[in-house]
Design a protein around this motif. Structure first.
Motif, short mmCIF file in Angstrom:
data_model
loop_
_atom_site.label_atom_id
_atom_site.label_comp_id
_atom_site.label_asym_id
_atom_site.label_seq_id
_atom_site.Cartn_x
_atom_site.Cartn_y
_atom_site.Cartn_z
N LEU A 27 0.77 -1.40 0.05
CA LEU A 27 0.00 -0.15 -0.22
C LEU A 27 0.86 1.14 0.00
CD1 LEU A 27 -2.77 -0.99 2.29
CD2 LEU A 27 -2.82 -0.85 -0.14
N LEU A 28 1.94 1.57 0.90
CA LEU A 28 2.89 2.43 0.80
C LEU A 28 3.53 2.71 -0.54
CD1 LEU A 28 4.74 2.17 4.42
CD2 LEU A 28 2.72 3.71 3.57
N ALA A 29 3.92 1.70 -1.18
CA ALA A 29 4.67 1.71 -2.44
C ALA A 29 3.67 2.06 -3.38
CB ALA A 29 4.98 0.31 -2.84
N ALA A 30 2.46 1.62 -3.40
CA ALA A 30 1.44 2.24 -4.64
C ALA A 30 0.92 3.55 -4.32
CB ALA A 30 0.13 1.36 -4.48
N ALA A 31 0.87 4.15 -3.07
CA ALA A 31 0.44 5.44 -2.63
C ALA A 31 1.59 6.58 -2.78
CB ALA A 31 -0.52 5.54 -1.46
N SER A 32 2.86 6.15 -2.78
CA SER A 32 3.92 7.09 -2.52
C SER A 32 3.84 7.97 -3.91
CB SER A 32 5.38 6.50 -2.56
OG SER A 32 6.28 7.29 -2.30
N ARG A 33 4.28 9.34 -3.56
CA ARG A 33 4.69 10.29 -4.72
C ARG A 33 5.88 10.03 -5.10
NH1 ARG A 33 3.14 13.80 -0.08
NH2 ARG A 33 4.80 14.49 1.29
N HIS A 34 6.64 9.09 -4.78
CA HIS A 34 8.18 9.08 -5.10
C HIS A 34 8.09 7.67 -6.19
CE1 HIS A 34 9.46 12.27 -2.90
NE2 HIS A 34 9.00 11.88 -1.82
N ASP A 35 9.38 7.54 -6.56
CA ASP A 35 9.69 6.33 -7.22
C ASP A 35 10.02 5.15 -6.49
OD1 ASP A 35 8.99 7.61 -9.80
OD2 ASP A 35 11.07 8.64 -9.87
N VAL A 36 9.37 4.14 -6.39
CA VAL A 36 9.54 2.97 -5.74
C VAL A 36 9.83 1.75 -6.21
CG1 VAL A 36 8.46 1.94 -3.63
CG2 VAL A 36 7.98 4.25 -3.99
N ALA A 37 10.62 1.06 -5.59
CA ALA A 37 11.10 -0.47 -5.93
C ALA A 37 10.96 -1.15 -4.48
CB ALA A 37 12.28 -0.67 -6.77
N VAL A 38 10.66 -2.45 -4.75
CA VAL A 38 10.79 -3.57 -3.52
C VAL A 38 11.58 -4.66 -3.72
CG1 VAL A 38 8.99 -4.75 -1.98
CG2 VAL A 38 8.29 -2.89 -3.31
N VAL A 39 12.35 -4.89 -2.58
CA VAL A 39 13.47 -6.11 -2.54
C VAL A 39 12.80 -7.12 -1.62
CG1 VAL A 39 15.75 -7.01 -2.05
CG2 VAL A 39 15.22 -4.73 -3.58
N SER A 40 12.62 -8.36 -1.95
CA SER A 40 12.19 -9.46 -1.00
C SER A 40 13.59 -10.28 -0.94
CB SER A 40 11.06 -10.09 -1.51
OG SER A 40 10.88 -11.44 -0.59
N ILE A 56 4.99 -1.55 -9.96
CA ILE A 56 6.05 -1.47 -8.96
C ILE A 56 7.13 -2.62 -9.39
CG2 ILE A 56 6.45 -1.33 -6.67
CD1 ILE A 56 3.73 -0.50 -6.18
N PRO A 57 8.32 -2.15 -9.65
CA PRO A 57 9.36 -3.16 -9.86
C PRO A 57 9.74 -3.72 -8.51
CG PRO A 57 10.01 -0.88 -10.43
CD PRO A 57 8.77 -0.80 -9.59
N VAL A 58 9.89 -5.24 -8.72
CA VAL A 58 10.13 -5.98 -7.48
C VAL A 58 11.41 -6.85 -7.90
CG1 VAL A 58 9.25 -8.08 -6.28
CG2 VAL A 58 7.66 -6.07 -6.90
N HIS A 59 12.14 -7.14 -6.72
CA HIS A 59 13.47 -7.89 -6.93
C HIS A 59 13.38 -8.88 -5.78
CE1 HIS A 59 15.33 -4.53 -9.52
NE2 HIS A 59 14.66 -3.87 -8.79
#
Length: 395
Positions: A27-40, A56-59
């Motif tokens: 939810l934070l990644a989707a609603a952010s006004r910045h450019d977001v990627a997520v690493v698991s 949203i890019p995911v690694h």
């Protein structure tokens, strides 16, 4: 920093299967006004799929087994390639590997969110002195720590964290989907689970762990299940086999549905008549708040998120946490009966919940933390004109 003053933010988390912290990252990644990627660090899963569906890019590093030995270096190499302004870590394993990797990669701002610290455990691990020292050593290498509730902040301070004022309370984001948009899900989900349309369905959401006390709930509603009601438990964990055995021993195996991890909890809420949380050790109580927001009545034993909020008794019943086992089971069963008998239709989320926990508000507060810290660490960043302040609770 990216063009137009937008920051590059990378969230680092243990897995992207299911769970409160994972859903918060989505939810934070989707609603952010910045450019977001997520690493698991370990695995992907339903939250990974949801993130990718949102663009949203995911690694996924797949850091199991021997790969842990090189985890910090692998993550640091990835971060050097992504060049984030901010790395935001979630949960203990991500703190353990993500904080050193971010510093090794030269990331200017490292934020850590604490989701799951209890009075005697942290993420299911006993609070030992060596773990406290490790946690403090990692925390000192962050720029700021976010606690998901005032209760979480209290527990952190009691453990020696946040005594230097680098601690901010920001409530987790909740997606309040209007009930009418989920009406079509009710029959579809029940058909999938093999539950009749006219059955009363009790729901529970949370990992299958001792702290969630699902076994207590099964025992409490066993008589109701024998009379034709059903219990749906969403989540997975080490106690799955134990719960299956307990349901068989009580003669209610056909009425207990262990769904495993699901990415469609709002749809599952539409198939449920009342949600119950028997946990006595919560830092926030996300499932309870989400259920209330979905229009469901709830029974719960602890939910710090609702402390002090005015909620009508036909929507929420709190059970005394000091009851002995027999009285607790009776109280849980009676509360379920009373809320089901009320027959209240699904309602929109109470305004007080939306105002306090809505995704837009929370994401703006977290973005404000990033912007404030980047501005402080690199004052020239403010010359882009895109770094804006926001409000959050400093504690």
């Amino acid at each position: 920093m990216t063009t137009r003053g937008r920051l590059r933010v990378v969230h680092v988390i243990t897995t992207l299967t299911t769970g409160g912290a994972e859903r918060q990252v989505e939810l934070l990644a989707a609603a952010s006004r910045h450019d977001v990627a997520v690493v698991s660090l370990y695995t992907g899963g339903v939250v990974e799929d949801a993130l990718r569906a949102r663009g949203i890019p995911v690694h996924v590093l797949g850091m199991d087994g021997w790969r842990k030995a090189a985890a910090v270096l692998r993550l640091a190499r990835l971060l050097r390639r992504l060049q984030p302004d901010v790395v935001h870590v979630h949960l203990l394993s991500a703190q353990l590997w993500g904080i050193p990797a971010a510093r090794l990669a030269g990331v200017p701002v490292v934020v850590s969110t604490e989701h799951s610290i209890m009075d005697t455990t942290i993420e299911g691990r006993p609070k030992s002195e060596w773990l406290r020292r490790l946690y403090l050593a990692l925390e000192r290498r962050t720029t700021e720590t976010i606690a998901v509730s005032a209760e979480t902040a209290r527990r952190l301070r009691a453990w020696g964290v946040g005594t230097d004022r680098r601690l901010t309370v920001i409530n987790p984001p909740i997606d309040f989907t209007p009930p009418e948009t989920r009406a079509a899900d009710r029959s579809a989900v029940r058909r999938e689970l093999g539950i009749p349309d006219d059955a009363v369905v009790i729901g529970a959401v949370g990992r299958l762990d001792v702290v969630k006390r699902h076994a207590t709930l099964v025992r409490a509603v066993a008589d109701q299940l024998r009379r034709g009601r059903h219990l749906v438990i969403v989540g997975d964990g080490s106690l799955r086999a134990d719960l299956e055995r307990l349901a068989a021993e009580l003669g209610v195996a056909r009425a207990v549905h262990l769904t495993g991890p699901r990415g469609d909890v709002p749809a599952l809420f539409a198939a449920v008549d009342v949600l119950v949380s028997a946990s006595r050790d919560e830092t926030f109580g996300m499932a309870v708040v989400e259920a209330l927001g979905a229009g469901l009545p709830v029974v719960f034993e602890q939910c710090p998120a609702l402390d002090g909020l005015p909620l009508p008794r036909d929507r929420a019943r709190r059970i005394d946490r000091d009851l002995d086992a027999a009285d607790e089971r009776e109280a849980l069963a009676e509360a379920v009966d009373q809320l089901v008998a009320g027959g209240a239709e699904l309602r929109p989320a109470p305004d007080v919940l939306v105002d306090r926990y809505g995704t837009a508000r929370t994401a703006a507060a977290v973005d404000g933390v990033y912007e404030r810290l980047v501005t402080r660490c690199a004052p020239s960043a403010s010359s882009t004109g895109a770094i804006r302040s926001t409000t959050q609770s400093q504690v």
